[in-house]
Scaffold this active site. Structure first.
Site: not given
Ligand code: MRU
Length: 345
Positions: A48-50, A91, A194, A235, A245-246
């Site tokens: 995960r993570g862009a 995603r 996270q 992201d 973002n998150k």
């Protein structure tokens, strides 16, 4: 950096991913031989993570090409389209995924004969360029921190979320090296944690002092003083500088504004989507309600309660003090400034 954390590697003709769902309790590497499994790994948060999602998808294309060429050395470019679509559907929010697929797609167009060597070289190049961009952004971002201070970060925008070194955590690593960081406050980041599982782990690995905050605690912590910056990744950044973002980043930025704390967004240009004018057009991933209703596989919420699980939010550009990319820093972002930065070579 001590022992570099690299979450993605190509070994034994396979893609290998560190399973981020079980860190830090377990360090498990999972091996992938086909694109469909790689797409599942992205959807299921193994990786995960862009930027990490983009790099992983690029290696997924290598696996797809190997299978398609084995099936038919004349029709493989047609056959591979299905796997490319499966990877693209894994995603929706991080634009790095689509950026990497487009770049691999252009490479495919120019290939004659066996595609594996050429595509593998391109995927490795994407990976290496990402690490290099992170190191450049680390120095650029660190130079914005004028006085030693504590910082707050959200989610994990570290080595694990990228090819290595990290975006927001890259800046924190560089600023720590330069003696500019007192302490890192990491939001725990519900529901996947996270912050507490991954960011705290990365900081502990390098002896950078880290304190966890419940997601709702940041404003209260800012009020006590000593916080100079909120430093986060992204992201997808729209053409006007709005930042996805998150989930939770938006209220962090609002709280920062109220308390005179500056907000730095750190992301490579592969995260900037100039086709999208403003944050209103960024697709936001809606994940399953179970991720909120349950914890560790056990239901915790009252039966009958529902959950709204949007994985990302959009922080308007006017709440952002600086966007740091490998092409330069955009202060107080606007559409004009973003376009100028993107035009830099
Ligand atoms: O759902 P995740 O863990 O993929 O979300 C990750 C984030 O929101 C990160 O902050 C973002 O991808 C930047 S990573 C350098």
């Amino acid at each position: 950096m001590t022992d570099a954390i690299i979450p993605i590697k190509w070994e034994n003709d396979q893609l290998q991913l560190i399973d981020q769902r079980v860190l830090p309790q377990e360090t498990t590497w999972l091996a992938y031989d086909d694109a469909e499994s790689v797409a599942h790994a992205i959807t299921d948060m193994v990786v995960r993570g862009a930027p990490a999602i983009g790099i992983t998808a690029a290696f997924g294309v290598v696996l797809a090409a190997r299978a398609a060429y084995t099936q038919s050395n004349s029709d493989w470019k047609q056959i591979i389209k299905k796997d490319m679509a499966t990877l693209a559907a894994s995603r929706p929010t991080a634009v790095n995924l689509f950026w990497a697929l487009e770049r691999m797609g252009k490479c495919i167009d120019s290939i004659e004969g066996d595609p594996v060597g050429t595509l593998l070289a391109e995927a490795k190049k994407i990976h290496e360029e990402d690490i290099h961009a992170n190191q450049t952004m680390g120095d650029l971002g660190a130079s914005l921190i004028k006085e030693k201070c504590s910082v707050i970060t959200h989610c994990n925008a570290g080595a694990l979320a990228t090819g290595g070194y990290g975006t927001a955590l890259g800046v924190i690593r560089s600023a720590w090296r330069d003696g500019k960081i007192e302490r890192v406050y990491a939001d725990e980041t519900r529901p996947w944690l996270q912050g507490s599982r991954l960011t705290a782990w990365e900081m502990v690995q390098e002896n950078i002092p880290v304190t966890l905050l419940c997601d709702g605690a940041s404003a209260h912590r800012m009020k006590q003083g000593g916080i100079g910056w909120v430093i986060v990744g992204s992201d997808r950044i729209a053409g006007n500088g709005d930042v996805a973002n998150k989930i939770g980043t938006y209220h962090l930025a609002i709280a920062a504004k109220h308390h005179g704390v500056k907000v730095m967004v750190v992301a490579p240009t592969s995260t900037v989507d100039m086709n999208i004018k403003s944050g209103a057009d960024i697709p936001i991933e809606q994940r399953g309600a179970d991720e909120i209703l349950s914890l560790g596989g056990k239901r915790i919420a009252a039966e009958g309660a529902e959950a709204w699980n949007q994985a990302f939010d959009v922080t308007p550009a006017e709440l952002v003090d600086a966007i740091v990319t490998e092409k330069g820093v955009v202060e107080n972002p606007t559409a004009e400034k973003m376009a100028k930065m993107m035009a830099n070579s």
